[in-house]
Scaffold this active site. Structure first.
Site, PDB file in Angstrom:
ATOM      1  N   ALA A   1       0.951  -1.240  -0.148  1.00 44.96           N
ATOM      2  CA  ALA A   1      -0.183  -0.128  -0.065  1.00 44.96           C
ATOM      3  C   ALA A   1       0.989   1.288   0.111  1.00 44.96           C
ATOM      4  CB  ALA A   1      -0.752  -0.007   1.288  1.00 44.96           C
ATOM      5  N   HIS A   2       0.145   2.559   0.107  1.00 41.47           N
ATOM      6  CA  HIS A   2       0.622   3.736   0.050  1.00 41.47           C
ATOM      7  C   HIS A   2       1.787   3.823   1.085  1.00 41.47           C
ATOM      8  CE1 HIS A   2      -3.213   5.826   1.582  1.00 41.47           C
ATOM      9  NE2 HIS A   2      -2.576   4.908   2.400  1.00 41.47           N
TER      10      HIS A   2
END
Length: 352
Positions: free
Chosen positions: A256-257
């Site tokens: 994920a980010h």
């Protein structure tokens, strides 16, 4: 088995050459001219095949080997059948892998699928893109404005390199992969179907439901990283998502980010790493590991397969379970539950 239709050996090697290349000791020098042109598991072997045997549980395989040569530890050497070249090495599998890379270089580093060299006339390349001499852009690939591709890198059919992305030298982007908002180093392998640099999963509650938070960071992938098929690496929200040098990521992994992964990590398939997690160097994650957001995984930690993590893991520790905890504690709990189950079953049996 090794199928020459798909993987033909680069050349034949003698047992003596293999010994020199791997630093192994050839037990019987009279067998140095035995030819090796295939790899096989020890349970199958075959003519001209190199096999390896390692680990006490595989010791019994030595006596029934059918192979040209075997890599094994010193304590196994005397059990090989006559006529097989025995190559003693303290790490047989590592030596076996080295020989495999020499015999089958196309299996170690992906080659162009179409056999094309240079830039295919059927690729779409923006005039402002910079392609170094020696790069290979195959049919159907798309290179966006201001993108840069280094010498020796292969962009496979229907791969997409987005605007302003930079991809280093001697790398590979597999068929159908897409790369956006990313800076990528040298000798990076990204397998088919991977998605690099798409939106992170960022939303905030609004009057009419979830509202998007703009994701304006990048993905930075350092040298010698490998990313498996259909793995996704989200770009950062406001800081970068970073994959450290030498890290190897399996198929079907979600990153994920804002995640920061250190150097030389191993991440097995179906693992999911939530936003803003920090992973130290030399971390190993088994298949199906799940990490909650904003955690820190210490350098050298080992995370057991199918474990769920909701707290930080100190450096060098082994954790597992759901929720995850130090492995020794998890095993004690499992043992206690088994004792309770056996006691209950015994009690029920006594009442019948």
């Amino acid at each position: 088995m090794t199928d020459p239709v798909f993987f033909a050996p680069s050349r034949r090697y003698t047992a003596g050459e293999v010994a020199n290349l791997t630093g192994s000791v050839l037990v019987d020098s009279s067998l140095s001219d035995i030819l090796i042109e295939a790899l096989a598991p020890a349970s199958e072997g075959g003519e001209h095949a190199l096999v390896f045997v390692d680990g006490r549980r595989n010791f019994a395989l030595m006596q029934s080997l059918r192979a040209a040569a075997v890599l094994c530890p010193a304590e196994f050497a005397s059990k090989a059948p006559a006529g097989i070249a025995v190559l003693v090495h303290p790490r047989p599998q590592q030596a076996f892998a080295m020989v495999g890379r020499l015999l089958f270089p196309a299996a170690a580093t992906p080659a162009p699928m179409t056999g094309e060299t240079g830039i295919s006339p059927h690729a779409h390349i923006d005039p402002s893109a910079h392609i170094e001499a020696g790069a290979i852009i195959e049919a159907g690939a798309i290179i966006g404005p201001r993108a840069s591709i280094g010498s020796g890198t292969v962009i496979a059919p229907h791969a997409v390199i987005g605007p302003s992305c930079q991809f280093g030298r001697d790398g590979y982007v597999g068929p159908g992969a897409s790369i956006q908002y990313a800076l990528i180093g040298n000798r990076v392998i990204i397998h088919g179907g991977a998605r690099i640099g798409q939106d992170g999963f960022g939303f905030v509650a609004g009057a009419k439901g979830p509202e998007r938070v703009p994701q304006i960071g990048r993905v930075v992938i350092q040298d010698d990283v490998e990313i498996g098929s259909n793995t996704t690496v989200d770009r950062g929200a406001m800081s970068d998502t970073i994959i450290g040098q030498g890290t190897k990521i399996d198929n079907l992994v979600q990153i994920a980010h804002n995640v920061r992964i250190g150097r030389n990590c191993i991440i097995a398939g179906l693992s999911g790493i939530s936003g803003s997690v920090t992973v130290g160097d030399n971390v190993t994650m088994g298949g199906g590991v799940g990490l909650a957001d904003h955690l820190t995984i210490g350098t050298g930690a080992k995370l057991a397969a199918r474990s769920g993590f909701m707290s930080n893991v100190p450096a060098g520790e082994i954790w597992g379970g759901y929720p995850a905890q130090p492995m020794a504690e998890a095993m004690r709990e499992i043992a206690a539950l088994r004792r309770l189950a056996r006691a209950r079953k015994s009690g029920e049996g006594g009442n019948s």
